[in-house]
Scaffold this motif. Structure first.
Motif, short mmCIF file in Angstrom:
data_model
loop_
_atom_site.label_atom_id
_atom_site.label_comp_id
_atom_site.label_asym_id
_atom_site.label_seq_id
_atom_site.Cartn_x
_atom_site.Cartn_y
_atom_site.Cartn_z
N VAL A 192 0.90 -1.29 0.12
CA VAL A 192 -0.11 0.12 0.04
C VAL A 192 0.81 1.01 -0.04
O VAL A 192 0.44 2.11 -0.83
N MET A 193 1.90 1.26 1.01
CA MET A 193 2.77 2.38 0.91
C MET A 193 3.52 2.76 -0.37
O MET A 193 3.38 3.84 -0.86
N GLY A 194 4.07 1.59 -1.06
CA GLY A 194 4.45 1.84 -2.41
C GLY A 194 3.78 2.54 -3.32
O GLY A 194 4.12 3.49 -4.11
N GLY A 195 2.36 2.15 -3.38
CA GLY A 195 1.49 2.66 -4.23
C GLY A 195 1.10 3.99 -3.77
O GLY A 195 1.26 5.05 -4.83
N LEU A 196 0.99 4.44 -2.71
CA LEU A 196 0.72 5.94 -2.17
C LEU A 196 1.93 6.76 -2.49
O LEU A 196 1.33 7.78 -3.07
N TYR A 197 2.87 6.31 -1.99
CA TYR A 197 4.06 7.04 -2.50
C TYR A 197 4.53 7.34 -3.83
O TYR A 197 4.74 8.23 -4.38
N PHE A 198 4.13 6.47 -4.53
CA PHE A 198 4.30 6.50 -6.02
C PHE A 198 3.46 7.56 -6.65
O PHE A 198 3.89 8.28 -7.43
N ILE A 199 2.27 7.53 -6.14
CA ILE A 199 1.03 8.58 -6.70
C ILE A 199 1.41 9.74 -6.24
O ILE A 199 1.65 10.80 -6.83
N SER A 200 1.92 9.99 -5.02
CA SER A 200 2.29 11.29 -4.34
C SER A 200 3.49 11.85 -5.08
O SER A 200 3.57 13.09 -5.49
N MET A 201 4.54 11.13 -5.60
CA MET A 201 5.67 11.56 -6.00
C MET A 201 5.56 11.71 -7.54
O MET A 201 6.05 12.88 -8.35
N MET A 202 4.51 11.22 -7.99
CA MET A 202 4.31 11.32 -9.39
C MET A 202 3.44 12.84 -9.58
O MET A 202 3.47 13.58 -10.73
N ILE A 203 2.47 13.17 -8.52
CA ILE A 203 1.88 14.57 -8.58
C ILE A 203 3.04 15.56 -8.56
O ILE A 203 2.98 16.41 -9.36
N GLY A 204 4.15 15.35 -7.95
CA GLY A 204 5.04 16.25 -7.80
C GLY A 204 5.84 16.41 -9.11
O GLY A 204 6.28 17.31 -9.61
N ALA A 205 6.28 15.18 -9.73
CA ALA A 205 6.72 15.14 -11.29
C ALA A 205 5.80 15.88 -12.25
O ALA A 205 6.30 16.31 -13.31
N LEU A 206 4.53 15.59 -12.10
CA LEU A 206 3.74 16.22 -13.29
C LEU A 206 3.61 17.83 -13.11
O LEU A 206 3.26 18.61 -13.94
N THR A 207 3.83 18.11 -11.74
CA THR A 207 3.26 19.81 -11.44
C THR A 207 4.71 20.54 -11.49
O THR A 207 4.61 21.62 -11.49
N ILE A 208 5.77 19.96 -11.47
CA ILE A 208 7.10 20.68 -11.30
C ILE A 208 7.38 21.42 -12.60
O ILE A 208 6.79 21.07 -13.72
N ARG A 209 7.79 22.52 -12.65
CA ARG A 209 8.20 23.65 -13.48
C ARG A 209 9.20 24.17 -13.59
O ARG A 209 9.73 24.36 -12.24
N ILE A 210 10.39 24.51 -14.45
CA ILE A 210 11.42 25.23 -14.56
C ILE A 210 11.19 26.74 -15.01
O ILE A 210 10.39 26.85 -15.91
N PRO A 211 11.90 27.62 -14.71
CA PRO A 211 11.67 28.87 -15.06
C PRO A 211 12.60 29.35 -16.39
O PRO A 211 13.50 28.47 -16.79
N PRO A 212 12.02 30.07 -17.26
CA PRO A 212 12.69 30.34 -18.55
C PRO A 212 14.28 31.06 -18.26
O PRO A 212 14.35 31.24 -17.43
N ALA A 213 15.14 30.88 -19.33
CA ALA A 213 16.52 31.31 -19.21
C ALA A 213 16.37 32.70 -18.82
O ALA A 213 15.56 33.12 -19.45
N ASP A 214 17.20 33.11 -17.87
CA ASP A 214 17.44 34.38 -17.49
C ASP A 214 16.25 35.01 -16.72
O ASP A 214 15.94 36.29 -16.75
N TRP A 215 15.18 34.14 -16.26
CA TRP A 215 13.99 34.53 -15.92
C TRP A 215 14.58 35.25 -14.19
O TRP A 215 15.35 34.61 -13.65
#
Length: 465
Positions: free
Chosen positions: A195-218
């Protein structure tokens, strides 16, 4: 699929709210921080076959202790070797791989529990999960520093605070799941792992899908880099491989290693220590509360001290850690001798806040010294200091204690020499921090050597001469 993970796909558009990035980082760090709570599985894992009591075929605690140790070793190794890859491919792909490894590691470990094969548990949680720990730890750091050039310390503190607080979620969740799944034939560990493997995978994937990087020289709206030069904050960048050729990298490695060594050994023995130093006055339940209090200060210190470093400066903040920390360690034996438990607890709470603060402040320190382009990769390599300290700290505390007791020292006094040694270690850290100077310009990258097609991942470094 490669396009989905590419940097261009996660480069933020104009008007993106940078405050959406810290929650993405926290969704990863709150998961991998579960590693600090793995000890709650130790006792049930010694009863996988016997269930109510350990059977002769059950695993011993000494055998199970290697699970956590392996996870920390592979955290350091994966951070060291994966940091450069992170800077090349970006945080989304790195966080995705971290989610697969950390969540998948639980599932492999669950299979090991089911088959009662300890090597599968080592492989699952220790090796595969440890790789997920390392990649997950470093993946948001450089991104946060780029989004918050005006508050680097605060930004990294927000994420790394999550790692310190992950055990506060992981421990009760683990107990809750084991209680829900235990039966006359099972201690519930295997099901909890699944269960924990599944829950942690989902939570970490939410982070991976929502992460953004700034444009160059932002740059943040309305903010411009300070016009008054601060010698300890460079406006240049040092390539990850070139950083290893500078004395600053190794001094910072020692700074982190010595600060962590002093704290981590004591943290692992906190419950036993307070019960032995205040014999008969502290129950096991009260000792557990003491450990919980230290965890709170460990977590809070990560945010407080890293945020304070934006105003004090990173070098000055570490001076506080080493000077004040050395004094606190030197005072601990006195508090035990006079029986002042309140001051004993307060001293250790402050020590743990600076232990956590050291973790959270080091990424911003690296960005100040080496620039922001490769800070994630450089940070990853520096985390080998953590893996080293994870061995040195407990060895110093445990073996010196055993030596003292073997030579007739009372258990209540067996930690006194250790505390003075820890104070000495922090004095050595003070000297290393004092020696840190700005990186020589010969190590700086040339502007015409940046890869214009990428804008973030530079091509080469400036050679000496």
């Amino acid at each position: 699929m490669s396009g989905f993970f590419s940097k261009s796909r996660i480069t933020a558009s104009t008007g993106f709210n940078r405050w959406l990035v810290p929650p993405a980082a926290l969704s990863v760090h709150l998961c991998i921080g579960q590693a600090y709570a793995f000890s709650v599985f130790n006792d049930p894992l010694t009863r996988v076959i016997g269930v109510s009591a350990s059977a002769p075929e059950d695993w011993k605690l000494t055998t199970l202790g290697w699970i956590f140790s392996l996870a920390i070793v592979f955290l350091g190794l994966s951070a060291a070797f994966g940091g450069k890859w992170l800077e090349k491919v970006g945080p989304r792909l790195t966080m995705f791989v971290a989610a697969c490894c950390f969540g998948g590691g639980f599932w492999v470990a669950a299979l090991g529990v089911y088959l009662h094969e300890i090597w599968l548990v080592y492989l699952g949680y220790g090796v595969i999960g440890g790789i997920g720990l390392g990649l997950g730890y470093v993946s948001p750091v450089s991104t946060l520093i780029k989004w918050f050039p005006d508050r680097r310390g605060m930004a990294t503190g927000m994420a790394i605070m999550g790692f310190g607080g992950g055990a506060m979620i992981g421990a009760p969740l683990s107990v809750l799941l084991m209680d829900a799944f235990k039966s006359a034939d099972s201690v519930g560990v295997m099901q909890a792992f699944l269960v924990m493997g599944g829950l942690y995978f989902i939570s970490m994937m939410i982070g991976a899908l929502t992460i953004r990087i700034p444009p160059a020289d932002w740059q943040p709206e309305g903010w411009t880099p300070p016009q008054v030069a601060n010698k300890m904050i460079t406006q240049n960048h040092v390539h990850i491989d070139q950083a290893l050729k500078t004395p600053q990298f190794y001094l910072l490695w020692l700074v982190l290693c010595l600060n962590v060594t002093a704290g981590i050994g004591v943290l692992g023995q906190a419950s036993v220590m307070i019960q032995e130093m205040f014999k008969g006055s502290v129950t096991p339940a009260a000792a557990a509360g003491f450990v919980g209090l230290l965890s709170l200060f460990n977590m809070g210190g990560r945010f407080f001290w890293s945020s304070a470093s934006d105003y004090l400066g990173r070098k000055n903040t570490y001076f506080v850690f080493f000077v004040v920390g050395a004094c606190l360690y030197a005072l601990v034996p006195s508090m035990g001798m006079i029986g002042n438990m309140a001051m004993f607890v307060l001293l250790y709470a402050l020590i743990m806040s600076m232990y956590g603060g050291g973790f959270a402040t080091i990424p911003a320190y690296l960005a100040d010294i080496f620039g922001t382009l490769y800070v994630g990769g450089i940070h990853g390599r520096l985390l080998t200091a953590w893996a080293t300290a994870g061995v040195l700290g407990p060895v110093l505390v445990n073996y010196i204690r055993e030596y003292q007791i073997h030579h007739g020292v009372a258990k209540a006094d067996a930690y006194n020499v250790t505390m003075y040694i820890m104070a000495g270690i922090l004095v050595l850290g003070f000297v290393c921090n004092l020696l840190i100077k700005p990186v020589h310009e010969k190590h700086h990258m040339k502007h015409d050597e940046f890869d214009e097609l990428d804008g973030i991942y530079p091509a080469t470094v400036e050679e000496e001469g």
